[in-house]
Design a protein around this motif. Structure first.
Motif, PDB file in Angstrom:
ATOM      1  N   ILE A 233      32.616  15.974   6.812  1.00 39.44           N
ATOM      2  CA  ILE A 233      31.569  15.682   5.626  1.00 39.44           C
ATOM      3  C   ILE A 233      32.673  14.723   4.564  1.00 39.44           C
ATOM      4  N   ALA A 234      33.841  14.860   4.503  1.00 36.46           N
ATOM      5  CA  ALA A 234      34.826  14.394   3.776  1.00 36.46           C
ATOM      6  C   ALA A 234      34.864  12.734   4.207  1.00 36.46           C
ATOM      7  N   GLU A 235      34.966  12.619   5.492  1.00 34.83           N
ATOM      8  CA  GLU A 235      34.917  11.350   6.073  1.00 34.83           C
ATOM      9  C   GLU A 235      33.728  10.520   5.551  1.00 34.83           C
ATOM     10  N   GLY A 236      32.620  10.978   5.846  1.00 33.21           N
ATOM     11  CA  GLY A 236      31.096  10.426   5.588  1.00 33.21           C
ATOM     12  C   GLY A 236      31.049   9.939   4.163  1.00 33.21           C
ATOM     13  N   LEU A 237      31.734  11.168   3.200  1.00 30.98           N
ATOM     14  CA  LEU A 237      31.481  10.683   1.736  1.00 30.98           C
ATOM     15  C   LEU A 237      32.677   9.734   1.560  1.00 30.98           C
ATOM     16  N   ALA A 238      33.705   9.551   1.859  1.00 35.13           N
ATOM     17  CA  ALA A 238      34.630   8.553   1.549  1.00 35.13           C
ATOM     18  C   ALA A 238      34.055   7.210   1.696  1.00 35.13           C
ATOM     19  N   GLY A 239      33.462   6.843   2.833  1.00 33.22           N
ATOM     20  CA  GLY A 239      32.903   5.624   2.932  1.00 33.22           C
ATOM     21  C   GLY A 239      31.580   5.524   2.084  1.00 33.22           C
ATOM     22  N   LEU A 240      30.811   6.515   1.784  1.00 33.58           N
ATOM     23  CA  LEU A 240      29.801   6.345   1.076  1.00 33.58           C
ATOM     24  C   LEU A 240      30.036   6.146  -0.584  1.00 33.58           C
ATOM     25  N   LEU A 241      30.947   6.865  -1.044  1.00 33.83           N
ATOM     26  CA  LEU A 241      31.633   6.596  -2.295  1.00 33.83           C
ATOM     27  C   LEU A 241      32.676   5.798  -2.735  1.00 33.83           C
ATOM     28  N   ALA A 242      32.917   4.780  -1.631  1.00 33.01           N
ATOM     29  CA  ALA A 242      34.080   3.848  -1.877  1.00 33.01           C
ATOM     30  C   ALA A 242      33.631   2.816  -3.078  1.00 33.01           C
ATOM     31  N   PRO A 243      34.434   2.307  -3.754  1.00 29.06           N
ATOM     32  CA  PRO A 243      34.059   1.259  -4.899  1.00 29.06           C
ATOM     33  C   PRO A 243      33.691   0.142  -4.072  1.00 29.06           C
ATOM     34  N   ASP A 244      32.486  -0.338  -4.814  1.00 32.69           N
ATOM     35  CA  ASP A 244      31.823  -1.535  -4.075  1.00 32.69           C
ATOM     36  C   ASP A 244      32.850  -2.880  -4.391  1.00 32.69           C
ATOM     37  N   CYS A 245      32.986  -3.345  -3.194  1.00 31.36           N
ATOM     38  CA  CYS A 245      34.085  -4.477  -3.281  1.00 31.36           C
ATOM     39  C   CYS A 245      33.581  -5.718  -4.161  1.00 31.36           C
ATOM     40  N   GLY A 246      32.414  -5.792  -4.585  1.00 33.13           N
ATOM     41  CA  GLY A 246      32.159  -7.005  -5.490  1.00 33.13           C
ATOM     42  C   GLY A 246      32.296  -6.497  -7.026  1.00 33.13           C
ATOM     43  N   ASN A 247      32.058  -5.500  -7.305  1.00 32.57           N
ATOM     44  CA  ASN A 247      32.342  -5.107  -8.736  1.00 32.57           C
ATOM     45  C   ASN A 247      33.406  -4.216  -9.276  1.00 32.57           C
ATOM     46  N   GLY A 248      33.693  -3.497  -8.044  1.00 36.53           N
ATOM     47  CA  GLY A 248      34.758  -2.501  -8.232  1.00 36.53           C
ATOM     48  C   GLY A 248      34.225  -1.142  -8.976  1.00 36.53           C
ATOM     49  N   SER A 249      32.952  -1.004  -8.800  1.00 40.01           N
ATOM     50  CA  SER A 249      32.243   0.250  -9.260  1.00 40.01           C
ATOM     51  C   SER A 249      31.747   1.122  -8.198  1.00 40.01           C
ATOM     52  N   ARG A 250      31.650   2.513  -8.463  1.00 38.83           N
ATOM     53  CA  ARG A 250      30.888   3.287  -7.479  1.00 38.83           C
ATOM     54  C   ARG A 250      29.680   3.631  -7.702  1.00 38.83           C
ATOM     55  N   PRO A 251      28.829   3.991  -6.860  1.00 37.97           N
ATOM     56  CA  PRO A 251      27.577   4.438  -6.970  1.00 37.97           C
ATOM     57  C   PRO A 251      27.476   5.571  -7.797  1.00 37.97           C
ATOM     58  N   PRO A 252      26.430   6.086  -8.443  1.00 40.67           N
ATOM     59  CA  PRO A 252      26.319   7.413  -8.930  1.00 40.67           C
ATOM     60  C   PRO A 252      26.733   8.522  -8.057  1.00 40.67           C
TER      61      PRO A 252
END
Length: 810
Positions: A233-252
């Motif tokens: 679960i932690a591995e899956g979430l790490a990729g999902l919640l990684a900051p967007d490379c374009g603007n450096g923000s994370r999804p909600p």
């Protein structure tokens, strides 16, 4: 003694999950509620605002002697919807001729309670306006609100609800003691009771950090531990919640976790989840009827629903009549609604939802007036089902308005008519009916019935002009289309209006036509209603024997149908006639039988009328103490529900008994207050301002002064005085002290009573005394009643004379 109606002190739902953490937040908020009257818990979706508010309210009960009350406002969008939800939570009934907010203020003006208004976002401005009125007019109530942002209420104290602090990897503390980890382990323990979750605490700690300690996100993720290890679960979430490379923000966080959880569902589970978004809450039967279709069969819904509960995507809210109720957490419902729209299914599912609600309310409509015998539990069960589904019904009405589905909307309004009328939801019914009747189209039969229904609502609100116009138009459409049901109903309501305005000849003609049509069509319900109206007409014309015969015939029909609501209303009418005839035993039987029915139904205005009737009869039969017990209960019930008419009637009844007991001044104060309250509801003022002494042409000036004092008392003060008078009148009254031998007032009275007695001796009014001592007029009235009781006096004159006799010793 009369059996007292003991109101509940809260309506909070039972906790379906254990409450983890937030101990410091709860302590701080409890202190805040002690100092601030309006507290708003703010924060993003899933942060736990509602759960924290409910736990806080449960722990604050001891600080609010009149209870803590929850009104869910997630689907409210107008001011009258906000007010109606608050009124429903507090069991406050709308009163004819008055605005609901005004009635709410009267009901709450002296009560110390906490009102929890949950999910205020959609109606924030209206919540702020209603809250402003309530806190200004009701100095003892407090508001606890939840919303994403402050609602802008006066005096609002905003508390941002923080996430649960995730464990730090560098502080050396045991992760298992962290609140976020504890929540994860608790929820994971149910999802995987035999799983080695505790042994994987580093991964659990990482998960809590990845989701920023958001409680809903933690619960959603923990629910999958029966299928995935915390490490995966932690591995899956790490990729999902990684900051967007374009603007450096994370999804909600919550949206991202919902995307992740949604992707792990089966296709059938996804379909059910998105379709459930149409419900504010639901039971299994509703889910099966509305959400099935296509490749999703009804028989599959139970297992799929259970799976969604296991995934923490669906929550339990308790049971109603043996049926488990479910709901989607707010963020999940919004997510599911977006998926429903994306799938292009929204209109089809909402149409099925609306159709199901229409069938439920139509069954209520049929059961309310069906002429054949139907067991009362079954008949009343339809009413209770509408109560359980009322939020769903409102959602269907909103959809029908926004989609301009006139036929569907009219069906709902026609079916809901008996619920709106007997449930004291007159204004709400009028607004919904007006929205659809103002739209063009819709079957003529439905329009005719809806017009008559709206006319009945106008009659119930004492709006006689609109009631006549609507009933006559609905009757015209009914006659043109050969639909007798709205014609008979219209004739009944028009005849009641005739009775109200004194047009007895016209009422007699209409009732004769009503009876003929009802009998020709086998309509037993409207036949009984017409007979009851004929009983009222006969009584108004002075033929009490004929009135009693009509009422008894109506009762025979209604009892044969096992229609207890109709029986209860008719019994009140028959009791009134028997009381007017002087047949006290018959009146007592009628009122008591009706009282038992009204207690079971929970109709506060009618119950108060019965209690007052039993109290008056008890006094007539010589049971003065019992009379005051019943009259006090009637007064308290009407006061707690904000019913001015009921309060006025109870005040006047207590006044009459008190006057006969020698408490004339207090009796006249109560009668003066009752007159003001009757005027406030649009009822005509008494022909003479002295209902206790109708034959007196030149009343005592002191009684005139008492009457005028009563007119200035105010709602709470008048009720407080009446209860004090009732208590004083129940106690044995000592003989007046002999002149020259009485104990000085300073020794016989308390210090405060001695002070007030002295001011009475100075000829000060209650209001002047209250201003001098900085106390409420009702407090002064209670002290004067106690002085009279202790010293055996009947008036302020006697108090003043006694004080003077003792050379100012008082």
């Amino acid at each position: 003694m009369a059996p007292q109606t003991a109101p509940a002190r809260q309506n909070l739902p039972a906790d379906s999950d254990s409450f983890i953490g937030r101990e410091r937040d709860l302590s701080d908020l409890l202190r805040l509620l002690d100092t601030d009257r309006v507290v708003t818990l703010c924060g993003p979706g899933g942060i736990g605002k509602t759960r924290l508010a409910l736990r806080l309210a449960a722990q604050a009960t001891a600080s609010f002697p009149d209870g803590v009350w929850l009104a869910a406002l997630a689907d409210a969008s107008t001011q009258w919807e906000v007010a109606s939800r608050i009124a429903a939570a507090l069991a406050v009934a709308e009163e004819p001729g008055r605005g609901l907010i005004e009635t709410l203020c009267d009901a709450l003006s002296s009560r110390r309670l906490l009102l929890v208004l949950d999910s205020c976002d959609r109606a924030a401005g209206h919540v702020a306006e209603v809250g402003r009125t309530l806190t200004r007019r009701c100095p003892e109530i407090s508001l606890l609100l939840t919303a994403a942002d402050p609602v802008g209420a006066d005096g609002e104290s905003v508390r941002r609800v923080p996430p649960l602090p995730p464990p730090r990897s560098d502080d050396g503390t045991d992760p298992a003691r962290n609140e976020a980890v504890r929540l994860f382990l608790d929820r994971a323990g149910r999802a995987s009771p035999a799983g080695p979750v505790d042994a994987d605490q580093p991964a659990v700690a990482e998960i809590c950090r990845l989701v920023d300690g958001n409680p809903l996100a933690i619960e959603l993720v923990a629910a999958w531990t029966g299928h995935l290890s915390p490490t995966l679960i932690a591995e899956g979430l790490a990729g999902l919640l990684a900051p967007d490379c374009g603007n450096g923000s994370r999804p909600p966080v919550v949206d991202a976790v919902l995307d992740w959880s949604h992707a792990l569902l089966s296709e059938a589970e996804r379909v059910l989840l998105r379709r459930l978004a149409v419900f504010p809450d639901w039971d299994l039967e509703l889910a099966e009827r509305v959400c099935s279709g296509g490749r999703l069969g009804e028989t599959a819904v139970l297992d799929l629903l259970s799976a969604l509960v296991d995934r923490s995507l669906v929550g339990l809210t308790g049971e109603h009549r043996g049926r488990v109720r479910y709901r989607l957490p707010g963020p999940v419902r919004r997510y599911a609604a977006a998926r429903l729209a994306d799938a292009g299914e929204e209109d089809a599912v909402r149409e099925r939802h609306c159709e199901r609600m229409a069938l439920i309310v139509e069954e209520l409509g049929r059961a309310s007036v069906i002429g054949r015998a139907l067991p009362w539990p079954e008949r009343f069960g339809n009413w209770q089902r509408v109560i359980a589904e009322y939020d769903n019904i409102r959602a269907a009405l909103h959809w029908a308005v926004s989609s301009r589905r006139v036929r569907e909307g009219l069906r709902l309004c026609v079916g809901l008519r008996p619920f709106w009328v007997t449930g004291y939801r007159f204004s709400e019914g009028d607004r919904w009916s007006g929205l659809f009747l103002d739209m063009p189209g819709g079957p003529a039969l439905l329009r005719g019935r809806a017009l008559v229904g709206r006319g009945e609502l106008a009659w119930a609100r004492h709006d006689l002009g609109p009631a006549v116009r609507l009933a006559e138009e609905g009757m015209r459409i009914g006659r043109e289309n050969g639909d007798t049901e709205p014609v008979v109903r219209a004739l009944n309501v028009l005849s009641m209006i005739d009775l109200r305005v004194g047009a007895y000849d016209r009422a007699e003609e209409r009732l004769a036509e009503t009876l003929k049509m009802a009998r020709d069509s086998g309509d037993l319900w409207n036949e009984a209603m017409a007979l009851g109206s004929q009983g009222t007409l006969a009584a108004r014309q002075g033929d009490l024997s004929a009135a009693d015969t009509r009422y008894n015939t109506a009762l025979m029909i209604l009892r044969g149908m096992d229609h207890r609501w109709g029986v209860g209303i008719t019994l009140i009418g028959r009791g009134t006639i028997a009381e007017a005839q002087g047949d006290l035993f018959a009146a007592d039987r009628s009122y008591r039988q009706a009282m038992d029915i009204q207690r079971d139904i929970g109709a506060a205005p009618e119950l108060a009328r019965c209690l007052a009737g039993v109290g008056r009869i008890a006094y007539g039969l010589g049971a003065t103490g019992q009379a005051f017990d019943y009259l006090s209960e009637a007064l308290t019930l009407s006061h707690s529900t904000g019913q001015l008419i009921g309060v006025a009637d109870a005040l006047l009844s207590i006044a009459r008994v008190a006057a006969a007991q020698g408490l004339e001044c207090d009796a006249f104060r109560l009668a003066g207050a009752a007159a003001v309250f009757r005027e406030g509801t649009g009822l005509p003022e008494s022909r003479r301002p002295w209902p206790l002494h109708e034959g007196v042409d030149d009343p005592d000036p002191e009684l005139v002064a008492c009457w005028n004092e009563g007119r200035d008392l105010g709602f709470d003060a008048a009720v407080s005085l009446a209860l004090a008078v009732a208590d004083a009148a129940r106690s044995p009254r000592p003989r007046p002290p002999a002149a020259g031998t009485a104990e000085p007032p300073r020794k016989a009275l308390t210090p405060r009573e001695h002070e007030i007695a002295g001011l009475v001796g100075e000829q000060l009014s209650n209001r002047a005394i209250s201003e001098r001592l900085f106390v409420a007029p009702a407090t002064v009235a209670r002290h004067i009643a106690n002085i009279n009781r202790k010293m055996g006096f009947n008036s302020r004159k006697q108090i003043a004379a006694w004080v003077s006799q003792h050379d100012g010793a008082a």
